[in-house]
Design an enzyme around this catalytic site. Sequence first.
Site, PDB file in Angstrom:
ATOM      1  N   HIS A  96      19.846  38.855  39.974  1.00 58.01           N
ATOM      2  CA  HIS A  96      20.355  39.369  41.253  1.00 58.01           C
ATOM      3  C   HIS A  96      19.401  40.379  41.892  1.00 58.01           C
ATOM      4  CE1 HIS A  96      24.612  37.837  40.931  1.00 58.01           C
ATOM      5  NE2 HIS A  96      24.117  37.555  39.742  1.00 58.01           N
ATOM      6  N   ASP A 130      15.229  45.886  47.505  1.00 57.56           N
ATOM      7  CA  ASP A 130      16.572  45.397  47.198  1.00 57.56           C
ATOM      8  C   ASP A 130      16.515  43.887  47.016  1.00 57.56           C
ATOM      9  OD1 ASP A 130      19.351  45.296  46.956  1.00 57.56           O
ATOM     10  OD2 ASP A 130      19.659  46.711  48.604  1.00 57.56           O
TER      11      ASP A 130
END
Length: 475
Positions: free
Chosen positions: A174, A383
Site C-alpha cells: 500500500h 505517499d
Amino acid sequence: MPSRSPSSAARATPSADFVVVANRLPVDRVVESDGQTGWRTSPGGLVSALEPVMRSNDGAWIGWHGNPDERLDAFTHNDLELVPVPLSAQEVQEYYEGFSNATLWPLYHDVIAPPEFHREWWEAYVAVNRRFADRAAEVAAEGAVVWVQDYQLQLVPRMLRESRPDLRIGFFLHIPFPPTELFSQIPWRRQLLEGLLGADLVGFQLPEAAANFVRLVRQRVGYKTQRDHITLPDGRQVRAKPFAISIDTAGFEELARQPATERRAAEIRENLGNPRQILLGVDRLDYTKGLGQRLRAFGELLSDGALDDNEAVFIQVATPSRERVDQYRLLRDDIDRLVGRINGESGHIGPQPVTYLHSSYPRTEMAALYRAADVMVVTPLRDGMNLVAKEFVACRVDGAGALVLSEFAGAADELKQAFLVNPYDINGMKSGMLAAMRSDKRELARRMRAMRKQVTEHDISAWADSFLTELRREV
Ligand code: G6P
C-alpha cells in the site's frame, strides 16, 4: 498472555477459500452500553471492498486485534470470519513500532526520517511474519487464494509458499516501493525480496514502484526478468504490476448527499464565522504527510498579507497515529508549536486562522468537512496513494471545491486536474493554494468533473477485482 474469547461467536479454525492476511483485523473493539466488549467494523475501504469477495468465497481475515499480550480465538463478526494473531508487548515494540514503523516506513518513504536498523527488530519481524504465515497455512483450504497486505508482512508470501505450495498467493504494497539505492541500505534486503517473491503476483500502487522491484530482483537476487515478469530458478513465474487503490466512491457520495451532512457542513462554516474560504487538511499525524510545510505556507500567506485573516481559515484534522514511536512524538510537538505560533501571530479576536484537531472522526463528520471546505490541501512529502484526496473528490457531489495535491502522492497520477504542487517548495505551495482560492467557479467545476469521473470509474471494488482477476490468471 491471558486467553479468552470475544463476545461474538468464537469458532474453531475456519477453512477458507479466500484469505486476507493483514497486520490489523478490520474491526475495532468497542464497549457496549451494557459494559460488554464487542467489535465494530473499522471504516477502512479495504474491508468494504473485500467483504463481497469474502462472503461469496468462504473468506477469512487474519490480523492482529490491536491489543498486546492477548490471545483470542477465531470469531465471526457481521458474518466475516476473523482470525486474530496475538502479539506480545515486546513484539509490538520490535515488530510493529520498530521494524515496520521505524525502519521500513521511513525508508520506503524516501528516508524523510532516518530509518533505524536493529537486529533484534528484524528478528521480531521474522518471528511475527512466521506466525501470520503459519496461521494462514492453517486457515486456507486446498487451492485457496491468499492475499497478503502491506509492508508489515513482506516475508509471509515465501513462508506460506514453503508450507502450502498449492495456494495462489498475492501481495499488495500500500505504500511506495523505494528506488533501488534506498532499498539497498537495508541489511536484510535480499530476504525481503525473496519474501515477496513467494507470491504469484506482487501489486504496487504505481508502475515505477513495480519497476523498482523488478530491477532490484535482477540486481540483488540475480533472477531473470522480462518487463513485469520474473522467472525463478524452478521455472515459477512471479508478476509485478501496478494497481492504484481507491475508495468506496458510491458510499462516500451517498453520505455526502444526505441532508444531515449538508446541515452539518453549514454549521461548521457558521462556527468558523462564515469565512470566504475554508482550507482543509486531513491526515494521520505522520511526518510523511508534510503538515509542517503546508501550515507554514498558509501562515506565510497571512503574514505576507496575501490573505487577510477574515478571508481564509485552515482546518487541520490530524488523527493520532503510532504515538509511541519517537519520530511521531517529535512531530506532534513541532505541529503543536507551529499552530500556536500562527494563531498567536494573528493578533485579532475571533475565529483563529488554524483550527487544529488532534483527533479522529467518524465518516459522517469527514463527509461534512469535505463538503464545508473550499480548498482541500493534500501535500504529503511522499505517499503511496492518499485516499483523502479521493474521498474529498467523491464527496463533492455539488461539483464545487478545489484540490491542492502533492506531486509526490500516488493519487497525482490519476487526479491530474488538481492544483499540483511540490511540497518542498513553500513558495510554490503558496501559489498553488492562492490559485485554488482565486480560480473562478467554472474552472473549478471543470476540474472537479474530470476528477469525479476518475474516482467513479476507478473505485475500490474495481481495484480489488482487477488484482484478483490478474492473480487467478494462469501464466
Ligand atoms: C498506512 C499503512 C497501513 C496502516 C495504516 C495505519 O495506510 O499502509 O498498513 O494500517 O497506515 O497505520 P497503523 O500503524 O495504525 O496500522
